[in-house]
Design a protein around this motif. Structure first.
Motif, short mmCIF file in Angstrom:
data_model
loop_
_atom_site.label_atom_id
_atom_site.label_comp_id
_atom_site.label_asym_id
_atom_site.label_seq_id
_atom_site.Cartn_x
_atom_site.Cartn_y
_atom_site.Cartn_z
N SER A 199 10.43 11.56 -7.97
CA SER A 199 10.38 12.10 -9.33
C SER A 199 10.20 11.01 -10.37
CB SER A 199 11.65 12.90 -9.61
OG SER A 199 12.78 12.05 -9.77
N VAL A 200 10.68 9.80 -10.07
CA VAL A 200 10.54 8.71 -11.03
C VAL A 200 9.41 7.75 -10.66
CG1 VAL A 200 12.93 8.82 -11.79
CG2 VAL A 200 12.35 7.37 -9.84
N LEU A 201 8.97 7.78 -9.40
CA LEU A 201 7.87 6.91 -8.96
C LEU A 201 6.83 7.75 -8.21
CD1 LEU A 201 9.98 3.89 -7.61
CD2 LEU A 201 8.76 4.02 -9.79
N PRO A 202 6.21 8.70 -8.89
CA PRO A 202 5.31 9.65 -8.22
C PRO A 202 4.03 9.03 -7.68
CG PRO A 202 5.16 9.91 -10.59
CD PRO A 202 6.29 8.96 -10.35
N ASP A 203 3.65 7.85 -8.17
CA ASP A 203 2.39 7.25 -7.75
C ASP A 203 2.53 6.31 -6.56
OD1 ASP A 203 1.04 8.57 -9.82
OD2 ASP A 203 1.50 6.97 -11.25
N ILE A 204 3.73 6.19 -6.03
CA ILE A 204 3.96 5.31 -4.89
C ILE A 204 4.11 6.15 -3.63
CG2 ILE A 204 5.48 3.59 -3.85
CD1 ILE A 204 6.21 2.64 -6.63
N ALA A 205 3.29 5.86 -2.62
CA ALA A 205 3.38 6.58 -1.34
C ALA A 205 4.63 6.12 -0.60
CB ALA A 205 2.15 6.32 -0.50
N VAL A 206 5.47 7.06 -0.19
CA VAL A 206 6.71 6.71 0.49
C VAL A 206 6.74 7.28 1.90
CG1 VAL A 206 8.05 6.45 -1.63
CG2 VAL A 206 7.87 8.69 -0.57
N ILE A 207 7.24 6.47 2.82
CA ILE A 207 7.32 6.84 4.23
C ILE A 207 8.77 6.69 4.69
CG2 ILE A 207 6.49 6.36 6.56
CD1 ILE A 207 3.94 5.23 5.31
N PRO A 208 9.53 7.77 4.70
CA PRO A 208 10.93 7.67 5.13
C PRO A 208 11.04 7.41 6.63
CG PRO A 208 10.32 9.96 4.80
CD PRO A 208 9.16 9.14 4.32
N THR A 209 11.98 6.56 6.99
CA THR A 209 12.22 6.21 8.39
C THR A 209 13.71 5.95 8.57
OG1 THR A 209 10.06 5.11 8.47
CG2 THR A 209 11.59 4.63 10.25
N GLY A 210 14.24 6.36 9.71
CA GLY A 210 15.63 6.06 10.00
C GLY A 210 16.50 7.29 10.15
N ASP A 261 0.82 -1.21 0.00
CA ASP A 261 0.00 0.00 0.00
C ASP A 261 0.86 1.26 0.00
OD1 ASP A 261 -2.99 -1.03 0.71
OD2 ASP A 261 -1.48 -2.27 1.66
N ALA A 262 2.06 1.16 0.56
CA ALA A 262 3.04 2.24 0.59
C ALA A 262 4.38 1.56 0.81
CB ALA A 262 2.74 3.23 1.70
N VAL A 263 5.47 2.31 0.67
CA VAL A 263 6.78 1.73 0.95
C VAL A 263 7.51 2.58 1.98
CG1 VAL A 263 6.97 0.68 -1.33
CG2 VAL A 263 7.97 2.94 -0.93
N LYS A 264 8.25 1.90 2.84
CA LYS A 264 9.10 2.59 3.80
C LYS A 264 10.48 2.75 3.17
CE LYS A 264 10.83 0.46 7.53
NZ LYS A 264 10.92 -0.06 8.93
N VAL A 265 10.99 3.97 3.11
CA VAL A 265 12.35 4.19 2.62
C VAL A 265 13.27 4.17 3.84
CG1 VAL A 265 13.89 5.82 1.49
CG2 VAL A 265 11.57 5.51 0.63
N PHE A 266 14.11 3.15 3.90
CA PHE A 266 14.93 2.92 5.10
C PHE A 266 16.31 2.41 4.71
CE2 PHE A 266 16.52 -0.02 8.32
CZ PHE A 266 16.52 0.78 9.45
N PRO A 267 17.37 2.94 5.35
CA PRO A 267 17.40 4.03 6.34
C PRO A 267 17.47 5.39 5.64
CG PRO A 267 19.59 3.07 6.14
CD PRO A 267 18.69 2.31 5.20
N ALA A 268 16.46 6.20 5.82
CA ALA A 268 16.27 7.41 5.02
C ALA A 268 17.44 8.38 5.09
CB ALA A 268 14.98 8.11 5.46
#
Length: 224
Positions: A145-156, A124-131
């Protein structure tokens, strides 16, 4: 998009990693006192399933499970009452288990290839880790910019004064751990310094919950 995922939008999600279940519950109470209502309880917390089960009974909280590395982990977390599932890396069986249960899954990714693969597997979304180590807001902006339709949640490694920069770079939500509450601070609850520790953590939560609300309002205006 699920209703649970919508609730995560523009929010800061505390990632609770404590050494005792009681400490984890205290951390949640103090952060909630400051206005935070969404929490990720990691599998590294001893008795984390019992912690999730206890918190899941509270209607004022939205609780998820983190650091899940297998389908069994995912199934157990769902049974305990977790409303969303998080993994530190891309584990297809966790995505599959969450999808089968109708629970949003947020797998950890570090590259555009992993993010796209997770999305195609049903995340449903992706965690960007370790941000922070990957490049911070600049990396997040490039990924978006290359994956604008994917919800990203930075963590770390994200500090309090960096949160706005991540949202400006396109973060859907932001995960934070020890920057909000540490084991040592919460451990002070049983000492004379407990009240001072509680006040520090509550103040951080108020700062974060206040700016998250502002961010959510800005996003609503942008999509109106």
């Amino acid at each position: 998009m699920s209703s649970v995922l919508r609730q995560l939008s523009a929010q800061v999600i505390p990632v609770i990693r404590m050494q005792e279940a009681e400490t984890a519950l205290t951390a949640v109470d103090w952060l909630h006192e400051g206005g935070i209502e969404i929490f990720e309880i990691t599998a590294s917390v001893p008795g984390y399933l019992e912690v999730i089960a206890e918190l899941a009974e509270r209607k004022d909280l939205l609780v998820g499970a983190g650091t899940l590395l297998s389908a069994e982990d995912a199934h157990n977390a769902v049974k305990a009452g977790a409303r969303f599932l998080v993994s530190p890396c891309l584990v297809p069986e966790v995505i599959e288990a969450g999808t089968e249960a109708g629970i949003p899954v947020i797998p950890g990714t570090a590259t555009p290839t992993e993010a796209l693969q997770a999305h195609r597997l049903g995340a449903d979304a992706v965690k960007v880790f370790p941000a922070r180590q990957l490049g911070g807001p600049g990396y997040l902006k490039a990924l978006r910019s290359v994956l604008p339709d994917i919800a990203v949640i930075p963590t770390g490694g994200i500090e309090l004064d960096e949160v706005d920069g991540y949202f400006a770079a396109g973060a859907y939500a932001v995960g934070m751990g020890g920057q909000l509450a540490t084991q040592d601070e919460v451990g002070e609850a049983r000492t004379e310094g407990g009240e001072q520790a509680r006040q520090r953590i509550v103040a951080r939560a108020r700062h974060i919950s206040g700016r998250a609300g502002t961010q959510a309002g800005a996003q609503d205006k942008g999509t109106a």
